[in-house]
Motif scaffolding. Structure first.
Motif, mmCIF file in Angstrom:
data_model
loop_
_atom_site.group_PDB
_atom_site.id
_atom_site.type_symbol
_atom_site.label_atom_id
_atom_site.label_comp_id
_atom_site.label_asym_id
_atom_site.label_seq_id
_atom_site.Cartn_x
_atom_site.Cartn_y
_atom_site.Cartn_z
ATOM 1 N N GLY A 13 0.775 -1.216 0.000
ATOM 2 C CA GLY A 13 0.000 0.000 0.000
ATOM 3 C C GLY A 13 0.815 1.278 0.000
ATOM 4 N N HIS A 14 2.069 1.209 -0.481
ATOM 5 C CA HIS A 14 2.908 2.404 -0.428
ATOM 6 C C HIS A 14 2.994 3.123 -1.772
ATOM 7 C CE1 HIS A 14 5.691 -0.324 -2.330
ATOM 8 N NE2 HIS A 14 5.879 -1.016 -1.225
ATOM 9 N N GLY A 15 2.546 2.493 -2.854
ATOM 10 C CA GLY A 15 2.502 3.176 -4.133
ATOM 11 C C GLY A 15 3.829 3.342 -4.835
ATOM 12 N N ILE A 16 4.871 2.677 -4.370
ATOM 13 C CA ILE A 16 6.192 2.778 -4.998
ATOM 14 C C ILE A 16 6.318 1.669 -6.029
ATOM 15 C CG2 ILE A 16 8.685 2.762 -4.607
ATOM 16 C CD1 ILE A 16 8.017 3.513 -1.658
ATOM 17 N N SER A 17 6.512 2.031 -7.290
ATOM 18 C CA SER A 17 6.579 1.020 -8.335
ATOM 19 C C SER A 17 7.878 0.234 -8.258
ATOM 20 C CB SER A 17 6.455 1.688 -9.712
ATOM 21 O OG SER A 17 7.643 2.419 -10.000
ATOM 22 N N PHE A 18 7.840 -0.958 -8.837
ATOM 23 C CA PHE A 18 9.023 -1.819 -8.863
ATOM 24 C C PHE A 18 10.136 -1.151 -9.680
ATOM 25 C CE2 PHE A 18 11.438 -5.699 -9.920
ATOM 26 C CZ PHE A 18 11.453 -6.316 -8.675
#
Length: 461
Positions: A13-18
């Motif tokens: 749930g942090h929204g940081i893409s791979f």
């Protein structure tokens, strides 16, 4: 492997893409010079202060957990944070990128060393490197000592560890286990001397409202079935090649010896690379005769000048071992395989410890016994690092040493008339640059290399 929900980091749930995480971990890897202290500082600056991806409290708690494990704590910390953000794939990416530049650099330098190590220019470069490395190791004794030796008991543990390993040749694993038991018992009895030493950057403001916050994501929660699957898979990746080599080639084969020896090292590498290198150097030089003392110093110089954990020097040891005993292979091919094998059995367990144990990390919070064991081990490591610095000094500053064997003593004594004056002066200059002028490690290494070349051109060495 659990690779679900890689897109956009939706699992936590942090929204940081791979992809964004990949770019940041690549940046961390490219800046991972300076040993564990520098590497941890870089991660803290980027992940906590700059990106605000992980809170200060969780970062330090994860670091304390990694300090309890064998292996390079900085690499395991990267693996842990990567896994926390993007599950197994994130851990593989972060931990793998952390060591990949070092693998490539050490392999390239090993090729040059094996092919041209006897060329005067290369010899001059490594002459300078050895003097600088000696100063860097001495600085490590001082740095770790200031942090760990806060009481008379800790000073006594460091002194006992040094005497045991230097004068009595007590095996390094026994020293670490004994220190851990003493620390555990002392902490359980409430002795304040065994309070944990601080780790990580000090004086910096803690990050607030981190993207991860203090919540525990679902994939971090302990699960017995998952733990069994993860443990079985990583144990197989680690041990199946070792067993196959032992069965197929026999224990006397150099590849079997590399696989078995460095697998053992993966189990006892507490306290950082400087501590275990004393044991590795003595075994590789004196027991297996894989390389000479000066070559061990050269390998450490390579690891100091390249990104990644200092323990990457083990790849150089494996490289030279197979290069000297290639069997039916060409020396360079055998050396390449030997170096990669040493790296595989050294770092595969690091991923095992994190992927298996990280879900249980919260269970370690506030455990006084484990914290006390870690504090005592850190104190003993100071004595072990002191032993390493003296071992390096003997083989850097003197052309000859004489083994002394008088039960129960067993140590090397320098032949004073064989002192290498240029090496002594260069080591003093490097130490002055580090302690007096506070110059950076890479600056000192570059200057020492240049000085070595200059001395060769002047006909001094």
């Amino acid at each position: 492997m659990d690779t679900r929900n890689l897109q956009a980091g939706a699992d936590a749930g942090h929204g940081i893409s791979f992809g964004e995480a990949f770019r940041v971990w690549l940046r961390v890897a490219s800046l991972s010079f300076g040993g564990p202290a520098g590497q941890i500082a870089v991660m803290h600056r980027i992940l906590v202060e700059e990106k605000n991806w992980i809170s200060e409290g969780r970062f330090l708690h994860a670091l304390n957990y990694c300090m309890l494990l064998p292996g390079p704590e900085a690499q395991q910390l990267a693996t842990y944070v990567g896994w926390l953000m993007h599950r197994t794939a994130g851990g593989l990416m972060a931990g793998g990128l952390f060591i990949l530049p070092g693998i490539i650099a050490i392999m390239g330098l090993s090729y040059v060393y094996a092919a041209f190590g006897n060329v005067s220019f290369v010899e001059a470069l490594f002459f300078g490197l050895k003097a600088a490395v000696l100063a860097i190791v001495v600085e490590a004794v001082v740095r770790v000592g200031k942090r760990a030796l806060k009481s008379r008991i800790m000073i006594a543990l460091a002194a006992i560890a040094f005497v045991a390993i230097f004068f009595f040749a007590v095996p390094f694993p026994i020293i670490i286990i004994a220190a851990g038991v003493i620390g555990y018992v002392g902490a359980r009895q409430g002795r304040p001397e065994f309070a944990p030493a601080g780790h990580g950057p000090s004086g910096g403001a803690a990050a607030i409202d981190s993207m991860l916050g203090e919540a525990v994501p679902d994939h971090v929660r302990p699960d017995t079935g998952r733990a069994i699957r993860v443990g079985a898979m990583w144990l197989a990746l680690w041990l199946v090649p070792v067993i196959a080599l032992l069965v197929g080639l026999g224990q006397a084969n150099v590849f079997s010896q590399i696989a078995l020896f460095f697998s053992k090292m993966a189990l006892v590498t507490f306290g950082g690379a400087y501590a275990v290198l004393a044991y590795v150097a003595q075994q590789a030089v004196e027991h297996y005769h894989w390389l000479k003392p000066q070559e061990m110093l050269d390998g450490l110089g390579m690891a100091e000048t390249t990104p990644g954990p200092l323990i990457m020097v083990l790849q150089f040891v494996g490289f030279m071992a197979a290069y000297r005993d290639p069997g039916g292979l060409s020396p360079m091919l055998a050396a390449t395989l030997g170096g990669l094998l040493a790296t595989w059995v050294t770092f595969t367990p690091c991923f095992l410890w994190i992927f298996l144990g990280a879900p249980y990390v919260e269970l370690l919070r506030g455990n006084k016994g484990l914290a006390g064991a870690l504090s005592a081990i850190t104190a003993a490591v100071v004595g072990v690092i002191l032993n390493l610095s003296i071992w390096f000094a003997l083989h850097t500053l003197f052309h000859q040493t004489v083994p002394v064997h008088a039960f129960p003593f067993a140590f090397d004594m320098p032949v004073l008339t064989s002192v290498d004056v240029p090496a002594l002066l260069l080591a003093i200059a490097a130490a002055t640059a580090i302690f007096r002028f506070k110059l950076g490690m890479l600056t000192v290494l570059a200057g020492s290399c240049a000085a070595g070349v200059g001395l060769r051109l002047a006909g001094v060495i």
